[in-house]
Design a protein around this motif. Structure first.
Motif, short mmCIF file in Angstrom:
data_model
loop_
_atom_site.label_atom_id
_atom_site.label_comp_id
_atom_site.label_asym_id
_atom_site.label_seq_id
_atom_site.Cartn_x
_atom_site.Cartn_y
_atom_site.Cartn_z
N LYS A 225 35.18 11.01 -31.77
CA LYS A 225 34.92 10.42 -30.81
C LYS A 225 33.91 11.04 -30.02
CE LYS A 225 38.06 8.45 -27.56
NZ LYS A 225 38.79 8.68 -27.06
N VAL A 226 33.79 11.97 -29.78
CA VAL A 226 32.75 12.48 -28.96
C VAL A 226 32.01 12.64 -29.36
CG1 VAL A 226 32.16 15.41 -28.79
CG2 VAL A 226 34.30 14.90 -28.81
N ALA A 227 31.42 12.90 -30.64
CA ALA A 227 29.69 12.42 -31.10
C ALA A 227 29.19 10.76 -31.06
CB ALA A 227 30.21 12.25 -32.26
N SER A 228 30.54 9.74 -30.25
CA SER A 228 29.78 8.03 -30.04
C SER A 228 29.89 8.33 -28.33
CB SER A 228 31.48 7.16 -30.23
OG SER A 228 30.86 6.11 -30.01
N LEU A 229 29.95 9.11 -27.68
CA LEU A 229 30.06 9.48 -26.65
C LEU A 229 28.48 10.08 -26.45
CD1 LEU A 229 30.92 9.67 -23.30
CD2 LEU A 229 32.03 11.31 -23.43
N CYS A 230 28.77 10.98 -26.79
CA CYS A 230 27.17 11.61 -27.16
C CYS A 230 26.11 10.79 -27.50
CB CYS A 230 27.29 12.94 -28.87
SG CYS A 230 25.48 13.51 -28.41
N ALA A 231 26.58 9.93 -28.25
CA ALA A 231 25.16 9.13 -28.32
C ALA A 231 25.42 8.13 -27.28
CB ALA A 231 25.44 7.71 -30.24
N ASN A 232 26.07 7.32 -27.16
CA ASN A 232 26.13 6.71 -25.83
C ASN A 232 25.35 7.40 -24.70
OD1 ASN A 232 26.68 4.80 -27.33
ND2 ASN A 232 29.34 5.27 -26.90
N LEU A 233 25.52 8.70 -24.36
CA LEU A 233 24.88 9.33 -23.96
C LEU A 233 23.59 9.16 -23.30
CD1 LEU A 233 25.53 10.47 -20.90
CD2 LEU A 233 25.67 12.45 -22.02
N HIS A 234 23.27 9.84 -24.66
CA HIS A 234 22.18 9.55 -25.21
C HIS A 234 21.03 8.56 -24.94
CE1 HIS A 234 18.93 12.57 -26.22
NE2 HIS A 234 18.40 11.69 -27.34
N LEU A 235 21.31 7.15 -25.28
CA LEU A 235 20.90 6.14 -25.43
C LEU A 235 20.37 5.92 -23.63
CD1 LEU A 235 19.95 2.91 -26.48
CD2 LEU A 235 21.58 2.72 -26.96
N GLN A 236 22.36 5.69 -23.06
CA GLN A 236 22.39 6.02 -21.56
C GLN A 236 20.67 6.13 -20.93
OE1 GLN A 236 25.40 6.42 -20.37
NE2 GLN A 236 26.64 4.66 -21.15
N THR A 237 20.76 7.62 -21.00
CA THR A 237 20.26 8.57 -20.84
C THR A 237 18.56 8.15 -21.28
OG1 THR A 237 20.71 10.13 -21.05
CG2 THR A 237 18.54 10.98 -20.40
N LEU A 238 17.96 7.54 -21.97
CA LEU A 238 16.74 7.74 -22.94
C LEU A 238 16.48 5.66 -22.09
CD1 LEU A 238 14.46 6.77 -24.36
CD2 LEU A 238 15.21 5.62 -26.20
N VAL A 239 17.35 4.37 -21.25
CA VAL A 239 17.33 3.39 -21.32
C VAL A 239 17.12 3.60 -19.27
CG1 VAL A 239 18.34 1.13 -20.16
CG2 VAL A 239 18.26 2.17 -22.99
N SER A 240 17.95 4.75 -19.11
CA SER A 240 17.61 5.58 -17.19
C SER A 240 15.60 5.46 -17.82
CB SER A 240 17.95 5.80 -16.90
OG SER A 240 18.13 7.21 -17.48
N ILE A 241 15.51 5.71 -18.42
CA ILE A 241 13.62 5.95 -18.36
C ILE A 241 13.10 5.28 -18.51
CG2 ILE A 241 12.15 7.22 -19.30
CD1 ILE A 241 13.43 9.50 -20.31
N LEU A 242 12.91 4.61 -19.52
CA LEU A 242 12.50 3.21 -20.18
C LEU A 242 12.84 1.76 -18.68
CD1 LEU A 242 14.31 2.42 -23.26
CD2 LEU A 242 12.39 3.67 -22.69
N ASN A 243 13.67 2.25 -17.45
CA ASN A 243 13.86 1.07 -16.86
C ASN A 243 13.50 1.39 -15.77
OD1 ASN A 243 15.12 -0.70 -17.68
ND2 ASN A 243 17.47 0.20 -17.17
#
Length: 162
Positions: A75-93
């Motif tokens: 579950k921690v890893a899923s949170l990790c992957a989602n947070l990493h993707l959100q961080t990347l998306v904030s850069i892209l946006n």
């Protein structure tokens, strides 16, 4: 008619069988450590974005991206992957479409491949979550123009999934 023979995994008896664990080196970090690293990167990315340094922010996110099967299970890893993707998306946006080719050219080939993996991961989300489809497709177009179709092939064939 007995069909139980079909349930036997015959690969377990083959000494030449290729295992998934032999295809690539697993991420040496445990899920908790990977989550801590992602949180630290997210703070550094926000700092870089506040300064207007998009290339540095993108390089921070794309280096040492968390990957591997052990990061998919917890579950921690899923949170990790989602947070990493959100961080990347904030850069892209936060990047103007006219700046994208320059940003992509500044990245290394490995970073471009990792970016392509994240673009596909964002597109794979059901309903694309809070990710704008036009942003992902715009980045995909510019990345393909700069890195070529080889970037797509490398992202699709690499066993290290982000």
């Amino acid at each position: 008619m007995d069909v139980s023979f079909r349930k036997i995994d015959i690969d377990q008896y083959d000494e030449d069988a290729l295992l998934v664990t032999e295809l690539y080196e697993a991420d040496p970090r445990d899920p908790a450590q990977a989550l801590n690293d992602v949180k630290q990167k997210a703070a550094a990315v926000r700092s870089s974005l506040a300064k207007g340094d998009i290339v540095a922010a993108l390089m921070l996110v794309l280096e040492d991206a968390p990957y591997g099967p052990h990061l998919d299970d917890a579950k921690v890893a899923s949170l990790c992957a989602n947070l990493h993707l959100q961080t990347l998306v904030s850069i892209l946006n936060s990047t103007k479409s006219s700046e994208i080719p320059g940003v992509v050219k500044a990245l290394s080939t490995d970073a471009q491949d990792t970016l392509m993996k994240y673009l596909y991961k964002g597109m794979a989300l059901p309903g694309w979550g809070d990710v704008s489809g036009s942003v992902l497709l715009g980045w995909h177009e510019k990345l393909t123009e700069v890195a070529g179709t080889g970037c797509i092939v490398r992202a699709m064939t690499d066993r290290r999934l982000v």
